[in-house]
Scaffold this motif. Structure first.
Motif, PDB file in Angstrom:
ATOM      1  N   MET A   4       0.862  -1.015   0.087  1.00  0.00           N
ATOM      2  CA  MET A   4      -0.312   0.102   0.204  1.00  0.00           C
ATOM      3  C   MET A   4       0.979   0.865   0.628  1.00  0.00           C
ATOM      4  O   MET A   4       0.865   2.044  -0.900  1.00  0.00           O
ATOM      5  N   VAL A   5       1.830   1.269   0.986  1.00  0.00           N
ATOM      6  CA  VAL A   5       2.900   2.221   0.831  1.00  0.00           C
ATOM      7  C   VAL A   5       3.374   2.542  -1.039  1.00  0.00           C
ATOM      8  O   VAL A   5       2.893   3.349  -1.241  1.00  0.00           O
ATOM      9  N   ARG A   6       3.919   0.959  -0.830  1.00  0.00           N
ATOM     10  CA  ARG A   6       4.563   1.265  -2.482  1.00  0.00           C
ATOM     11  C   ARG A   6       4.020   1.827  -3.678  1.00  0.00           C
ATOM     12  O   ARG A   6       4.350   2.877  -4.435  1.00  0.00           O
ATOM     13  N   ASN A   7       2.585   1.873  -3.759  1.00  0.00           N
ATOM     14  CA  ASN A   7       1.333   1.484  -4.449  1.00  0.00           C
ATOM     15  C   ASN A   7       0.965   3.948  -3.851  1.00  0.00           C
ATOM     16  O   ASN A   7       1.009   3.674  -5.226  1.00  0.00           O
ATOM     17  N   SER A   8       1.202   3.798  -3.083  1.00  0.00           N
ATOM     18  CA  SER A   8       1.192   5.382  -2.744  1.00  0.00           C
ATOM     19  C   SER A   8       1.824   5.651  -2.952  1.00  0.00           C
ATOM     20  O   SER A   8       1.869   7.677  -3.534  1.00  0.00           O
ATOM     21  N   ILE A   9       3.096   5.989  -2.912  1.00  0.00           N
ATOM     22  CA  ILE A   9       4.260   6.532  -3.788  1.00  0.00           C
ATOM     23  C   ILE A   9       4.047   6.529  -4.388  1.00  0.00           C
ATOM     24  O   ILE A   9       4.954   7.710  -5.814  1.00  0.00           O
ATOM     25  N   GLY A  10       3.859   5.443  -5.309  1.00  0.00           N
ATOM     26  CA  GLY A  10       3.609   6.120  -6.934  1.00  0.00           C
ATOM     27  C   GLY A  10       3.019   6.247  -7.270  1.00  0.00           C
ATOM     28  O   GLY A  10       3.454   7.678  -9.109  1.00  0.00           O
ATOM     29  N   LEU A  11       1.314   6.363  -7.129  1.00  0.00           N
ATOM     30  CA  LEU A  11       0.558   7.709  -7.378  1.00  0.00           C
ATOM     31  C   LEU A  11       1.217   8.824  -7.253  1.00  0.00           C
ATOM     32  O   LEU A  11       1.016  10.125  -8.279  1.00  0.00           O
ATOM     33  N   PHE A  12       1.864   9.079  -6.303  1.00  0.00           N
ATOM     34  CA  PHE A  12       2.453  10.168  -5.741  1.00  0.00           C
ATOM     35  C   PHE A  12       3.030  11.099  -6.694  1.00  0.00           C
ATOM     36  O   PHE A  12       3.028  12.387  -7.253  1.00  0.00           O
ATOM     37  N   PHE A  13       3.993  10.238  -7.200  1.00  0.00           N
ATOM     38  CA  PHE A  13       5.471  11.314  -7.772  1.00  0.00           C
ATOM     39  C   PHE A  13       4.277  11.239  -9.796  1.00  0.00           C
ATOM     40  O   PHE A  13       5.305  11.475 -10.081  1.00  0.00           O
ATOM     41  N   SER A  14       3.847   9.668  -9.803  1.00  0.00           N
ATOM     42  CA  SER A  14       2.501  10.108 -10.932  1.00  0.00           C
ATOM     43  C   SER A  14       1.711  11.185 -11.343  1.00  0.00           C
ATOM     44  O   SER A  14       1.469  11.842 -12.242  1.00  0.00           O
ATOM     45  N   GLY A  15       1.159  12.028  -9.623  1.00  0.00           N
ATOM     46  CA  GLY A  15       0.813  12.919  -9.963  1.00  0.00           C
ATOM     47  C   GLY A  15      -0.806  12.708  -9.971  1.00  0.00           C
ATOM     48  O   GLY A  15      -1.310  13.237 -10.330  1.00  0.00           O
ATOM     49  N   LEU A  17      -2.553  11.084  -7.132  1.00  0.00           N
ATOM     50  CA  LEU A  17      -2.527  10.492  -5.669  1.00  0.00           C
ATOM     51  C   LEU A  17      -3.778  11.734  -5.264  1.00  0.00           C
ATOM     52  O   LEU A  17      -4.637  10.451  -4.761  1.00  0.00           O
ATOM     53  N   PHE A  18      -3.974  13.028  -5.645  1.00  0.00           N
ATOM     54  CA  PHE A  18      -4.564  13.684  -5.210  1.00  0.00           C
ATOM     55  C   PHE A  18      -5.662  14.419  -6.241  1.00  0.00           C
ATOM     56  O   PHE A  18      -5.411  14.468  -7.528  1.00  0.00           O
ATOM     57  N   ALA A  19      -6.825  15.113  -5.816  1.00  0.00           N
ATOM     58  CA  ALA A  19      -7.673  15.432  -6.773  1.00  0.00           C
ATOM     59  C   ALA A  19      -7.346  17.070  -6.763  1.00  0.00           C
ATOM     60  O   ALA A  19      -7.201  16.999  -8.415  1.00  0.00           O
ATOM     61  N   GLU A  20      -6.595  17.175  -6.644  1.00  0.00           N
ATOM     62  CA  GLU A  20      -6.069  18.788  -6.664  1.00  0.00           C
ATOM     63  C   GLU A  20      -4.344  18.475  -6.365  1.00  0.00           C
ATOM     64  O   GLU A  20      -3.475  19.685  -5.301  1.00  0.00           O
ATOM     65  N   PRO A  21      -3.464  18.437  -7.379  1.00  0.00           N
ATOM     66  CA  PRO A  21      -1.804  18.303  -7.091  1.00  0.00           C
ATOM     67  C   PRO A  21      -1.938  19.549  -6.907  1.00  0.00           C
ATOM     68  O   PRO A  21      -1.179  19.584  -5.961  1.00  0.00           O
ATOM     69  N   ALA A  22      -1.481  20.461  -7.631  1.00  0.00           N
ATOM     70  CA  ALA A  22      -1.147  22.038  -7.165  1.00  0.00           C
ATOM     71  C   ALA A  22      -1.992  22.157  -5.633  1.00  0.00           C
ATOM     72  O   ALA A  22      -0.821  22.542  -5.152  1.00  0.00           O
ATOM     73  N   ARG A  23      -3.140  22.417  -5.059  1.00  0.00           N
ATOM     74  CA  ARG A  23      -3.707  22.671  -4.314  1.00  0.00           C
ATOM     75  C   ARG A  23      -2.068  21.692  -3.177  1.00  0.00           C
ATOM     76  O   ARG A  23      -1.479  21.799  -1.978  1.00  0.00           O
ATOM     77  N   ALA A  24      -2.213  20.444  -3.154  1.00  0.00           N
ATOM     78  CA  ALA A  24      -1.341  19.611  -2.403  1.00  0.00           C
ATOM     79  C   ALA A  24       0.150  19.970  -2.522  1.00  0.00           C
ATOM     80  O   ALA A  24       0.499  20.041  -1.754  1.00  0.00           O
ATOM     81  N   TYR A  25       0.581  20.434  -3.411  1.00  0.00           N
ATOM     82  CA  TYR A  25       2.031  20.339  -3.815  1.00  0.00           C
ATOM     83  C   TYR A  25       2.028  22.186  -2.670  1.00  0.00           C
ATOM     84  O   TYR A  25       3.597  22.056  -2.244  1.00  0.00           O
ATOM     85  N   THR A  26       1.883  22.553  -2.795  1.00  0.00           N
ATOM     86  CA  THR A  26       1.357  24.270  -2.565  1.00  0.00           C
ATOM     87  C   THR A  26       1.490  24.162  -0.940  1.00  0.00           C
ATOM     88  O   THR A  26       2.088  24.566  -0.374  1.00  0.00           O
TER      89      THR A  26
END
Length: 75
Positions: A4-15, A17-26
């Motif tokens: 699960m952790v590995r999958n979440s990390i992969g989704l995070f780096f591929s953009g 994971l979050f519905a609004e990536p710009a807000r998450a990065y901010t």
């Protein structure tokens, strides 16, 4: 659990994971800047050694993350 952790990390780096990536990065940048400011204040103003300043900054920066990520939506 590790899958699960590995999958979440992969989704995070591929953009994906979050519905609004710009807000998450901010929000992430705000947390990093806050922790850096805490480190500088603890080292310069309070005169703590670097290891203690890092511990203080890590504590306060980590305590702020749930508040910053409270309203983020995941996919």
């Amino acid at each position: 659990m590790f899958e699960m952790v590995r999958n979440s990390i992969g989704l995070f780096f591929s953009g994906k994971l979050f519905a609004e990536p710009a807000r998450a990065y901010t929000q992430l940048a705000i947390g990093i800047l806050f922790a850096a400011l805490c480190f500088i204040l603890a080292a310069r103003v309070a005169g703590l050694p670097y290891w203690a300043s890092a511990a203080v900054a890590g504590f306060f920066g980590g305590a702020l993350q749930p508040r910053l990520f409270r309203d983020l939506r995941y996919r």
